[in-house]
Design an enzyme around this catalytic site. Structure first.
Site, PDB file in Angstrom:
ATOM      1  N   GLY A   3      -7.095   3.958  -0.316  1.00 16.85           N
ATOM      2  CA  GLY A   3      -6.321   2.912   0.334  1.00 16.85           C
ATOM      3  C   GLY A   3      -7.125   1.637   0.502  1.00 16.85           C
ATOM      4  N   VAL A   4      -6.579   0.747   1.294  1.00 21.56           N
ATOM      5  CA  VAL A   4      -7.134  -0.580   1.476  1.00 21.56           C
ATOM      6  C   VAL A   4      -7.756  -0.663   2.864  1.00 21.56           C
ATOM      7  CG1 VAL A   4      -6.519  -3.016   1.486  1.00 21.56           C
ATOM      8  CG2 VAL A   4      -5.294  -1.441   0.006  1.00 21.56           C
ATOM      9  N   GLY A   5      -8.830  -1.407   2.987  1.00 19.61           N
ATOM     10  CA  GLY A   5      -9.379  -1.662   4.311  1.00 19.61           C
ATOM     11  C   GLY A   5     -10.769  -1.093   4.493  1.00 19.61           C
TER      12      GLY A   5
ATOM     13  N   GLU B 261      -4.586   1.436  -6.461  1.00 21.10           N
ATOM     14  CA  GLU B 261      -3.873   0.157  -6.466  1.00 21.10           C
ATOM     15  C   GLU B 261      -4.801  -1.029  -6.261  1.00 21.10           C
ATOM     16  OE1 GLU B 261      -0.751   0.596  -3.561  1.00 21.10           O
ATOM     17  OE2 GLU B 261      -2.151   0.520  -1.909  1.00 21.10           O
TER      18      GLU B 261
ATOM     19  N   ASN C 219       1.221  -3.214   9.199  1.00 21.09           N
ATOM     20  CA  ASN C 219       1.288  -3.824   7.872  1.00 21.09           C
ATOM     21  C   ASN C 219       2.478  -3.281   7.069  1.00 21.09           C
ATOM     22  OD1 ASN C 219      -1.125  -5.025   8.628  1.00 21.09           O
ATOM     23  ND2 ASN C 219      -2.363  -3.464   7.639  1.00 21.09           N
TER      24      ASN C 219
ATOM     25  N   GLY D 288       1.195   1.399  -0.836  1.00 19.86           N
ATOM     26  CA  GLY D 288       1.314   2.360  -1.925  1.00 19.86           C
ATOM     27  C   GLY D 288       0.962   3.771  -1.505  1.00 19.86           C
TER      28      GLY D 288
END
Lengths: 504, 504
Positions: B272-274, B297, B386, B390
């Site tokens: 994931g992101v972050g 992603e 947020n 994905g």
């Protein structure tokens, strides 16, 4: 592909000379089942499951305190002769991935059987990769064994190719009650594994990509039992409310065609299992839609009706789950068998194909909330009904995900539209359209604050609408993207537990 | 594929003679934006989004009461120069499919902007099929326009090919601040549509199947604006707790390899992101794993570190989202660009590929419950952070779905393990493994009654364990498959709202 329409005979049922020597009685075959085994059986939605040997195991367990206990893996739900009798005789410790038997359900809810409810399309890969331990034994219902010793399954495919591949040993129940006429309906293909992974080359629902038998190592077949026991068949009922749901569905699909978001013959349809799903599909038979395709997990009576009217060209699934009337119709005509393909559940429910074909997923819900979350497994958040089945495989990856339900249950004491569902199986992200007998709520592109008024007005029972508005308006005062009152969100369920009704 | 490493120049940036005449100022270009338009822009995770024209629209809106209001569609989150300034100046009525900007978030939570949180991998198809209305205009950041008038995107691909295909008109922001060095990194492929649907022929993460530009009709380009504005870069931080999470992750993956459920180089990884996701991936850089692949992603700093150590062979994603340090490293070596592929988000997040490659999905959670349900979007059930991004594309279709989180938040006043999550984004069916700084709960094959003790003991903060046990034991007395007390399930959230702490 040649089909054998002639009369049966043992040579037609077991075409491999060597294997005919393995025919034995259920009493002897059951001795292959040892305490602690992980056993995978055929069977998907009360269809094509073994019956003689499980009954024998139940008998054996009834005679002794030293019960044989197994982990039971199937394709999906199986009949009482398997799930029911084994649950009743203490033969099951673990159960995957789906069930719908009342005895099994009771043991699961009382905590004596450990049940993990799993997406049916994901399950075979997880079995192959050892997520549930080593598979010791596969017990498979078949209509025949080929010259090469390969298995021709009966009325469902399910996870059978996975079980026969991974198990150390296989017992086959040849069911002479299932006509050999079925030969050729199956299309057995097993997805390749990394590092040699390949595309699954289905680009149309009617594509056949495999064999009409399950290739196995014949040495693994340790025993063959002959039975003629029928599947524990379901019957379908219908009522006025499902009539209205199907009218709404047809109207909605028509409007999507008009808006050019669906082609005139729709995209391939998946529909869930059970009365409502069957009834709703029947609605399409009365509609003007033609040249339709079904890419689903089960084929029930209404799909035969659609084929009879030449409205469905091909139906692909993993199981035939007809009523007695449906079976009669199916065997009574050569019309159907060429139009139906039965695939393994990891192909019928594969995200790759579902996404590629742009399936329209139509599944049923136990309850839905004002923001579009769906509970399809748990009564009042705690009691397991059946399981998620394949609904998640389809709803997540489909082009269009529709959930249907009557707006109330239990003589209107339960509203199927609630402030917050007590268990989530399908999140707001996977629910595009909700349909009840009152109408259609098309949630696509809508924020939660737009969904709630729509669902309340279009789908909730009029008796419950003022209560839902009351909740929603007070929740809105607290603000935020998805307005809720944390101390009241589940209060309808609490009230039902206390008073027997969600009504105030 | 040839890459241009020489110095920049307008002829290198806009290689089509005719289109060079369309260069204009942001002040003039903004006039193409009309009130009520549906506008799709480039941009994915604060990367590759247009900056000059949105800023101009914000300025324009600040000067007048007759505000221009649009529906804003992007790939995923975009920077303050787009989401922030437009949210602040009342320019947005609807927002899809993801955001992470504080001004945007405030407007969403106050109900002035209608936001629908959508799986990023599903979004482009839904745009194509008109689920969100007709796309009037696409505003795309690019590094160059080819001789044929095709667009070479900048640091992300996202949904850009969908927007340029469906929009009536296109405005391009040529960002000279992004080196032409990036040319060749993109692989643009758009899934075929029924009735001509085809497989997506990626069978290895490194497979290139498309073009390095986005083919468009050059007549659609109505204006070109030249900018050199940098992406609003993120920075990554790390702490002792994420160190422990990454140790647990590496240990868990090692044990899976030992049990032969994963190959020695693992399966392709999505993360994931972050901060936490970046830190956890960094843990793999210190591990013994080699020859890994990333199919994800976003590509963040830690993946560059993994490549620097020759531990990752290829990384496929839809966006580069580096810190300033990361960008320096990326442009400072020719090592990376050949190992990275940027694809459209409907390919990077496609269920077909995720399932085929057997991705290992590693995503972060806001809160998780004792049965393994995950909330990754809402604070206390109501406030949008947020969006799901994905994570659902990967978690549902992955081989192995891992969720990570610290066990507490808000100075330990919030337990990230609760009796029941206040919002569900990932159901128990999609959560295989939970990791906090305290340990690993492997939920595969376990019934809810087995999951709860494991999650409490392995993952919950020790301060909250007695409270969780207390809840669970009392819930068990009521019985059923998933024991809950409907009147207390959300009481921890109620207490937090009332007292500022979940502690009793």
């Amino acid at each position: 592909m040649s089909r054998i329409w002639e009369n049966d005979g043992i040579y037609k049922r077991i075409r491999n000379d060597k294997l005919r020597n393995r025919i034995t009685t259920p009493e002897k075959a059951v001795d292959f089942i040892k305490d602690g085994m992980v056993i995978g059986t055929s069977g998907f939605t009360l269809s094509g499951y073994p019956k003689a040997i499980p009954l024998e195991l139940a008998k054996k367990n009834m005679k002794t305190y030293e019960k044989v206990k197994i982990s039971l893996l199937t394709g999906a739900s199986v009949g009482n002769e398997l799930d029911g009798v084994l649950a009743q005789t203490g033969a099951i410790t673990r159960r995957y991935p789906f069930q719908s038997n009342s005895y099994m359900r009771n043991e699961i809810n009382s905590g004596t059987i450990m049940y993990h409810d799993i997406h049916l399309g994901c399950f075979p890969q997880q079995v192959r990769c050892g997520f549930f331990g080593h598979v010791d034994l596969a017990i498979i219902e078949a209509i025949a064994i080929t010259e090469d010793g390969y298995i021709i399954p009966s009325t469902s495919v399910g996870a059978t190719p996975t079980f026969t591949d991974k198990a150390d040993a296989i017992i086959v129940e040849i069911n002479t009650g299932v006509p050999l006429q079925l030969e050729g309906i199956h299309d057995i293909y097993q997805p390749f594994e990394p590092p040699n992974c390949q595309v699954i080359p289905i680009i149309r629902p009617e594509d056949r990509i495999g064999t009409h038998f399950i290739p196995i190592n014949p040495e693994k077949i340790k025993a063959i039992v002959i039975t003629d026991a029928k599947d524990n068949m379901r019957s379908f009922s219908q009522d006025n409310l499902t009539d209205k749901i199907k009218e709404h569905l047809v109207e909605f699909l028509k409007s999507e065609v008009k808006r050019k978001r669906l082609p005139p013959n729709l995209y391939p349809i998946q529909s869930g299992v059970g009365n409502t799903a069957n009834a709703v599909m029947a609605g399409l038979a009365d509609s003007d839609f033609e040249n339709m395709y079904v890419y689903s997990e089960v084929i029930h009576d209404s799909i035969l009706d659609l084929m009879e009217k030449d409205k469905v060209n091909t139906a692909s699934a993993t199981s035939l789950t007809f009523s007695q009337k449906g079976w009669k119709k199916f065997y009574g005509s050569e019309k159907f068998i060429d139009k139906i393909i039965l695939r393994p559940q990891d192909v019928s429910n594969n995200p790759e194909i579902i996404r590629r074909l742009r399936c329209i997923a139509i599944n049923t819900a136990i309850e839905m909330d004002i923001y579009g979350n769906v509970n399809s497994t748990h009564l009042i958040g705690t009691k397991m009904m059946n399981g998620i089945g394949g609904s998640g495989d389809f709803a997540r990856n489909a082009y269009l995900s529709i959930f249907i339900s009557k707006s109330t249950a239990k003589n209107d004491c339960v509203s199927c539209i609630v402030p917050m569902v007590s268990h989530v199986d399908h999140t707001e992200h996977d629910v595009h359209v909700i349909i009840t007998e009152h109408g259609v709520a098309d949630l696509r592109g809508l924020a939660p604050r737009e969904r709630a008024p729509l669902i309340i007005e279009k789908c909730a029972d009029p008796d419950y609408r003022p209560m839902l508005w009351n909740y929603y308006i007070r929740a809105m005062r607290n603000g935020n993207h998805t307005p809720h009152l944390m101390d009241e969100a589940l209060s309808w369920h609490v009230r039902y537990l206390e008073t027997g009704s969600m009504k105030q």
